[in-house]
Design an enzyme around this catalytic site. Structure first.
Site, PDB file in Angstrom:
ATOM      1  N   SER A  32      60.171  56.431  70.776  1.00 27.44           N
ATOM      2  CA  SER A  32      58.908  55.664  70.839  1.00 27.44           C
ATOM      3  C   SER A  32      58.068  55.951  72.075  1.00 27.44           C
ATOM      4  CB  SER A  32      59.198  54.160  70.839  1.00 27.44           C
ATOM      5  OG  SER A  32      59.992  53.810  69.767  1.00 27.44           O
ATOM      6  N   HIS A  63      54.219  58.281  67.314  1.00 31.85           N
ATOM      7  CA  HIS A  63      55.196  59.333  67.019  1.00 31.85           C
ATOM      8  C   HIS A  63      54.434  60.465  66.347  1.00 31.85           C
ATOM      9  CE1 HIS A  63      58.902  56.712  67.350  1.00 31.85           C
ATOM     10  NE2 HIS A  63      57.903  55.870  67.445  1.00 31.85           N
ATOM     11  N   HIS A  85      62.460  56.121  61.430  1.00 32.17           N
ATOM     12  CA  HIS A  85      63.375  54.987  61.586  1.00 32.17           C
ATOM     13  C   HIS A  85      63.792  54.461  60.221  1.00 32.17           C
ATOM     14  CE1 HIS A  85      60.904  55.095  65.254  1.00 32.17           C
ATOM     15  NE2 HIS A  85      61.972  54.633  65.871  1.00 32.17           N
ATOM     16  N   TYR A  87      63.898  51.372  59.464  1.00 29.50           N
ATOM     17  CA  TYR A  87      63.027  50.238  59.080  1.00 29.50           C
ATOM     18  C   TYR A  87      61.757  50.685  58.384  1.00 29.50           C
ATOM     19  CZ  TYR A  87      60.430  51.198  63.434  1.00 29.50           C
ATOM     20  OH  TYR A  87      59.708  51.805  64.427  1.00 29.50           O
ATOM     21  N   GLU A  88      61.433  51.970  58.482  1.00 25.70           N
ATOM     22  CA  GLU A  88      60.253  52.471  57.781  1.00 25.70           C
ATOM     23  C   GLU A  88      60.494  52.564  56.279  1.00 25.70           C
ATOM     24  OE1 GLU A  88      58.243  55.936  59.798  1.00 25.70           O
ATOM     25  OE2 GLU A  88      59.868  55.648  61.230  1.00 25.70           O
ATOM     26  N   ALA A 115      63.527  53.603  73.302  1.00 24.77           N
ATOM     27  CA  ALA A 115      63.083  52.396  74.006  1.00 24.77           C
ATOM     28  C   ALA A 115      63.970  51.259  73.527  1.00 24.77           C
ATOM     29  CB  ALA A 115      61.624  52.106  73.670  1.00 24.77           C
ATOM     30  N   MET A 213      66.198  49.941  67.658  1.00 25.59           N
ATOM     31  CA  MET A 213      66.156  50.144  66.198  1.00 25.59           C
ATOM     32  C   MET A 213      66.323  51.606  65.811  1.00 25.59           C
ATOM     33  SD  MET A 213      62.856  47.703  65.554  1.00 25.59           S
ATOM     34  CE  MET A 213      62.675  46.127  66.383  1.00 25.59           C
ATOM     35  N   SER A 214      66.958  52.378  66.661  1.00 21.04           N
ATOM     36  CA  SER A 214      67.077  53.811  66.350  1.00 21.04           C
ATOM     37  C   SER A 214      68.408  54.352  66.862  1.00 21.04           C
ATOM     38  CB  SER A 214      65.914  54.576  66.996  1.00 21.04           C
ATOM     39  OG  SER A 214      66.030  54.555  68.411  1.00 21.04           O
ATOM     40  N   ASN A 237      61.607  46.142  77.848  1.00 23.42           N
ATOM     41  CA  ASN A 237      61.338  44.696  77.878  1.00 23.42           C
ATOM     42  C   ASN A 237      62.676  43.976  77.965  1.00 23.42           C
ATOM     43  OD1 ASN A 237      61.375  45.835  74.925  1.00 23.42           O
ATOM     44  ND2 ASN A 237      62.095  43.730  74.761  1.00 23.42           N
ATOM     45  N   HIS A 250      55.044  44.491  70.997  1.00 25.85           N
ATOM     46  CA  HIS A 250      55.052  45.953  70.954  1.00 25.85           C
ATOM     47  C   HIS A 250      54.180  46.512  72.083  1.00 25.85           C
ATOM     48  CE1 HIS A 250      55.635  49.869  69.249  1.00 25.85           C
ATOM     49  NE2 HIS A 250      54.366  50.053  69.027  1.00 25.85           N
TER      50      HIS A 250
HETATM   51  N1  HPA Z   1      64.510  44.932  70.333  1.00 30.75           N
HETATM   52  C1  HPA Z   1      64.642  45.931  69.450  1.00 30.75           C
HETATM   53  N2  HPA Z   1      64.088  47.124  69.612  1.00 30.75           N
HETATM   54  C2  HPA Z   1      63.381  47.344  70.740  1.00 30.75           C
HETATM   55  C3  HPA Z   1      63.201  46.353  71.707  1.00 30.75           C
HETATM   56  C4  HPA Z   1      63.800  45.077  71.498  1.00 30.75           C
HETATM   57  O1  HPA Z   1      63.700  44.147  72.314  1.00 30.75           O
HETATM   58  N3  HPA Z   1      62.443  46.892  72.689  1.00 30.75           N
HETATM   59  C5  HPA Z   1      62.173  48.177  72.330  1.00 30.75           C
HETATM   60  N4  HPA Z   1      62.744  48.448  71.150  1.00 30.75           N
END
Ligand code: HPA
Length: 277
Positions: A32, A63, A85, A87-88, A115, A213-214, A237, A250
């Site tokens: 990401s 991306h 991903h 989730y896509e 990330a 998520m990856s 984060n 995001h």
């Molecule tokens: N959760 C899931 N995926 C993420 C996060 C998160 O807090 N930050 C960046 N990708």
């Protein structure tokens, strides 16, 4: 045994191989926003994903979806800028297609970046974190279904999926660059919603330090194919509920990625220079 998944891979590998500048020893999957931070090295060749037959083109903003082939220092590298991903709505076959292509092209070392949200209290937004292990909460596995025997065994060992030798090398690279490289266990969730605070507390109790998520599908596919793996995460984060007063967005992920992308790049370049020694 005839397997259409193998046909798709070999067809794509033939096309990609014909476009490569050099035969790659190392592949780097940039997560990401990190593609932008890494940039396109000078020289080499760019190959849009769309020009590779059967290749799943990324749909998420940020991306770009291309490969870059060339040398970084002395190392022949294949960069994957943008990934798909789960989730896509992609299949696990699609999510791990690039990783398996790397195996077919003879790549021995996969460096994956992503990330993530920081679960462990001593981690901060902006920390670079060496992934030591993972927990798969995707409820899916790229090796589900008939085994692709030419790639690897039915029941691959995952006890050292994040190669200890490469972790040592990453620590040395970080020290040389004066980068404070943390370490942690990554848990993969399906997404695309971020987690609830209760889920994050559960993941913490399970031993997870980072959430994203990856990465996990790619690492399983790489381990299956016998590749060595190094995983570096950028904690963008604090995970949900870690700061009870904060909401997740995001935008924060993008902002931290922009702010720290250059440091990730510096670390990756230092790691590459050590790989060639
Ligand atoms: N959760 C899931 N995926 C993420 C996060 C998160 O807090 N930050 C960046 N990708």
């Amino acid at each position: 045994m005839h397997d259409e998944r193998w046909d798709r891979l070999t067809r794509a590998a033939d096309v990609l191989r014909s476009r490569l500048e050099v035969s790659p020893a190392v592949a780097i999957t940039l997560g990401s926003g990190l593609s932008d931070g890494f940039g396109v090295p000078t020289g080499g060749t760019r190959i849009p994903c769309g020009e590779i037959p059967g290749f799943p083109v990324p749909t998420v903003a940020g991306h770009s979806g291309e490969f870059w082939s060339g040398r970084i220092g002395r190392v022949p590298v294949l960069l994957q800028r943008g990934r798909v991903h789960f989730y896509e709505g992609r299949t696990m076959e699609e999510v791990t297609f690039a990783t398996r292509l790397f195996a077919l092209l003879g790549v021995k070392t996969l460096i994956v970046t992503n990330a993530s949200g920081a679960i462990r209290p001593d981690l901060h937004a902006g920390d670079l974190v060496l992934i030591t292990d993972h927990i798969n909460m995707l409820a899916a596995n790229p090796l589900y279904g008939p085994n692709l025997d030419p790639l690897g065994p039915r029941f691959p060992d995952m006890s050292a999926a994040y190669t200890p030798r490469l972790r040592t090398l990453a620590r040395e690279a970080a020290a040389a660059e004066k980068i404070d490289l943390k370490e942690g266990v990554y848990v993969a969730t399906l997404g695309p919603s971020y987690e609830t605070p209760a889920e994050i507390r559960a993941f913490r109790a399970m031993g997870a330090d980072l959430v994203g998520m990856s990465t996990v599908p790619e690492v399983i596919a790489a381990a299956h194919a016998g590749m060595e793996v190094l995983g570096i995460s950028l904690a963008t984060n604090l995970a949900a509920g870690v700061d009870p007063n904060a909401a997740l967005s995001h935008d924060e992920v993008i902002e931290t990625t922009k702010r720290k992308g250059a440091e990730m790049r510096r670390l990756l370049l230092s790691i590459l220079s050590r790989l060639s020694q």
